[in-house]
Design an enzyme around this catalytic site. Structure first.
Site, PDB file in Angstrom:
ATOM      1  N   GLY A 295       0.486  -0.969  -0.326  1.00  0.00           N
ATOM      2  CA  GLY A 295       0.129   0.173   0.135  1.00  0.00           C
ATOM      3  C   GLY A 295       0.763   0.883   0.255  1.00  0.00           C
ATOM      4  N   GLY A 300      -3.679   2.693   4.980  1.00  0.00           N
ATOM      5  CA  GLY A 300      -3.902   1.635   6.146  1.00  0.00           C
ATOM      6  C   GLY A 300      -3.262   0.379   5.587  1.00  0.00           C
ATOM      7  N   ALA A 319       9.552  -4.569  13.749  1.00  0.00           N
ATOM      8  CA  ALA A 319       9.878  -3.056  13.546  1.00  0.00           C
ATOM      9  C   ALA A 319      11.201  -2.805  13.312  1.00  0.00           C
ATOM     10  CB  ALA A 319       9.640  -1.985  14.566  1.00  0.00           C
ATOM     11  N   HIS A 337       1.890   3.302  17.082  1.00  0.00           N
ATOM     12  CA  HIS A 337       1.883   2.203  17.172  1.00  0.00           C
ATOM     13  C   HIS A 337       1.590   1.462  17.845  1.00  0.00           C
ATOM     14  CE1 HIS A 337       2.325   1.760  12.025  1.00  0.00           C
ATOM     15  NE2 HIS A 337       2.991   2.739  12.514  1.00  0.00           N
ATOM     16  N   ARG A 341      -1.520  -1.421  19.624  1.00  0.00           N
ATOM     17  CA  ARG A 341      -1.215  -3.275  19.582  1.00  0.00           C
ATOM     18  C   ARG A 341      -1.550  -4.118  21.110  1.00  0.00           C
ATOM     19  NH1 ARG A 341       4.093  -1.477  16.145  1.00  0.00           N
ATOM     20  NH2 ARG A 341       4.955  -1.621  18.730  1.00  0.00           N
ATOM     21  N   GLU A 349      13.156  -4.256  17.845  1.00  0.00           N
ATOM     22  CA  GLU A 349      13.692  -3.499  16.134  1.00  0.00           C
ATOM     23  C   GLU A 349      15.037  -3.836  15.914  1.00  0.00           C
ATOM     24  OE1 GLU A 349      13.400   0.302  19.545  1.00  0.00           O
ATOM     25  OE2 GLU A 349      11.968   0.607  18.807  1.00  0.00           O
TER      26      GLU A 349
END
Length: 473
Positions: A295, A300, A319, A337, A341, A349
């Site tokens: 996307g 989204g 991430a 973010h 969750r 990360e």
């Protein structure tokens, strides 16, 4: 228990709401779908909830209610209890004894509809009670559980855990009727631990509207409750999950069915017959395999990717953007973010995606491949190599590209062999003008190649545009 007929699958106002012209109601109306008040009939003997729509729904489903010997009521809200059904039953000259079982406030609402000569007995229950009902081919053991919902008079609503026993007293099938309720209380989850339900009928009233403030589920809390029930061993791969108590706050029915399918659940349909035990139920279990979500910026795509795994209690969220000291705007993005969750998800990360996939012990969500590719280009100093190539020195660029391709090959191989559910988010690039810089063109080309290679190795690829999802064949 051989069959459950879902007489109704709608919320209090039904779906479509006859006074509404929203997109959801219009789609339901145009497709001829109608959902009345949620109710279930077990083996023609046990009826759970009986709102005003239920009597007509039984006729429409081709069943009669003459053999009903037990009526289980969850609470006294009008869409779950229409006392006039008891009066209509008496007009048919019914002489079969009927036990009406439920919280005291619900039973009190029934009294005005029962004549002294009617063979109707009111049996009050509360959460924690257990009753045995006598069926035609075996008994039913019914446990009364706490719902996250209150009645008109402030009395707690209840849920019903119904186990059908065969003629030898052994378990034949088990279901949970969970409408109305919000996220299940801890005591209810504890009581359901290890139950391995055959059928879960779980309410999902508010769809995408999550600011309702009511004791109901929406498309944010519904999968989290599923995750909790899976973690408790109540929902297994053999559990058929049906969403009930649906309203027009949900996406149009066809879209809702697609969302629910990602969590191994089905959309409730009035009149659907649910055989128990159902050997086909495993066909709707939680999907496995690899999904690539593509996307544009703010399309989204990340939200959709998180939705795909929202029914999982333990997910490793990878991430790839890392932290950026001194960048307040980036820190705010990361915080938002994390806030959306589930608390039970873990975060890593890192750019070492191949190692993460090889070491994974459960579902993995990677967000996103665009920042991963940028990070790998940084690691191999590709940007400076590009500048040097402009001066005629192409050796550093050749070396950097070889290192980058080696990393991409490693990621593709790990993606292919990962045995767990894995979802990756990536940017869809190349739809606009050609980038003005060599660096921009290289990034666009390499990300396009990466997306294409991952797509080939994925069971599902989804394009997200303006919040709408388009599965790619």
């Amino acid at each position: 228990m051989t069959e459950v007929v879902l007489l109704g699958s709608g919320a209090a106002d039904g779906w479509p709401n006859p006074f509404c012209r929203c997109a959801s109601c219009t789609a339901a109306r145009d497709s001829g779908e109608r959902r009345g008040h949620s109710s279930a009939l077990i083996d023609g003997t046990v009826l759970i909830d009986c709102g005003p729509d239920v009597l007509a729904a039984a006729t429409h489903a081709g069943v009669d209610l003459a053999g009903v010997r037990y009526l289980l009521l969850t609470h006294d809200h009008f869409d779950h209890l229409a006392g006039q059904a008891l009066l209509i039953r008496s007009w048919a000259g019914a002489c079969t004894p009927l036990d009406v079982i439920g919280p005291p406030a619900a039973l009190a609402a029934c009294r005005a509809w029962i004549a002294d000569t009617d063979p109707v007995r009111l049996r009050p229950v509360a959460a924690g009670d257990e009753v045995t009902l006598t069926g035609n081919d075996g008994d039913y053991r019914v446990r009364v559980l706490t719902a996250a919902h209150t009645s008109t008079l402030g009395e707690p609503a209840v849920l019903y855990d119904v186990t059908a026993l065969d003629e030898h007293g052994d378990r034949a099938a088990r279901l949970l009727w969970a409408a109305d309720t919000g996220p299940l209380p801890a005591a209810t989850l504890d009581a359901l631990t290890g139950t391995e339900l055959d059928l879960l009928l779980l309410e999902e009233t508010f769809g995408r509207f999550i600011e309702h403030g009511a004791d109901h589920h929406d498309l944010d809390s519904f999968p989290r409750t599923l995750a909790a029930l899976r973690s408790a061993g109540a929902v297994t791969t053999g559990t058929r999950v049906i969403a009930v108590h649906l309203s027009h706050h949900n996406p149009p029915p066809a879209q809702l069915a697609e969302v629910l399918a990602e969590w191994g659940a089905e959309i409730g349909v009035d009149g659907m017959r649910l055989p128990l035990p159902d050997e086909a139920a495993t066909a709707t279990s939680t999907p496995t395999g690899r999904t690539l979500v593509l996307g544009a910026v703010r399309s989204g795509k990340s939200v959709h990717a998180e939705t795909l795994l929202a029914d999982q209690d333990s997910v490793l969220y990878v991430a790839t953007g890392g932290t950026r000291d001194g960048d307040a705007e980036w820190a705010e993005r990361v915080a938002l973010h994390r806030a959306r969750r589930p608390a039970s998800w873990r975060t890593a990360e890192t750019l070492d995606l191949a190692a993460v996939l090889d070491d994974a012990a459960g579902p993995v969500l990677i967000d996103c491949l665009g920042t991963w590719l940028t990070g790998m280009m940084d690691r191999h100093e590709l940007w400076s190599a590009l500048e040097r190539s402009d001066d005629g020195d192409r050796a550093p660029l050749t070396h950097a590209m070889a290192e980058l391709n080696r990393d991409v090959d490693g990621l593709i191989a790990a993606w292919r062999r990962c045995p767990h559910r894995v979802v990756a988010v990536s940017n869809e690039v190349g739809s606009g003008v050609v980038p003005a810089t060599a660096a921009g063109r290289v990034f666009r080309d390499e990300l396009g190649r990466l997306n294409t290679r991952l797509s080939v190795e994925s069971e599902q690829v989804v394009l997200v545009v303006a919040g709408r999802t388009l599965p790619l064949p």
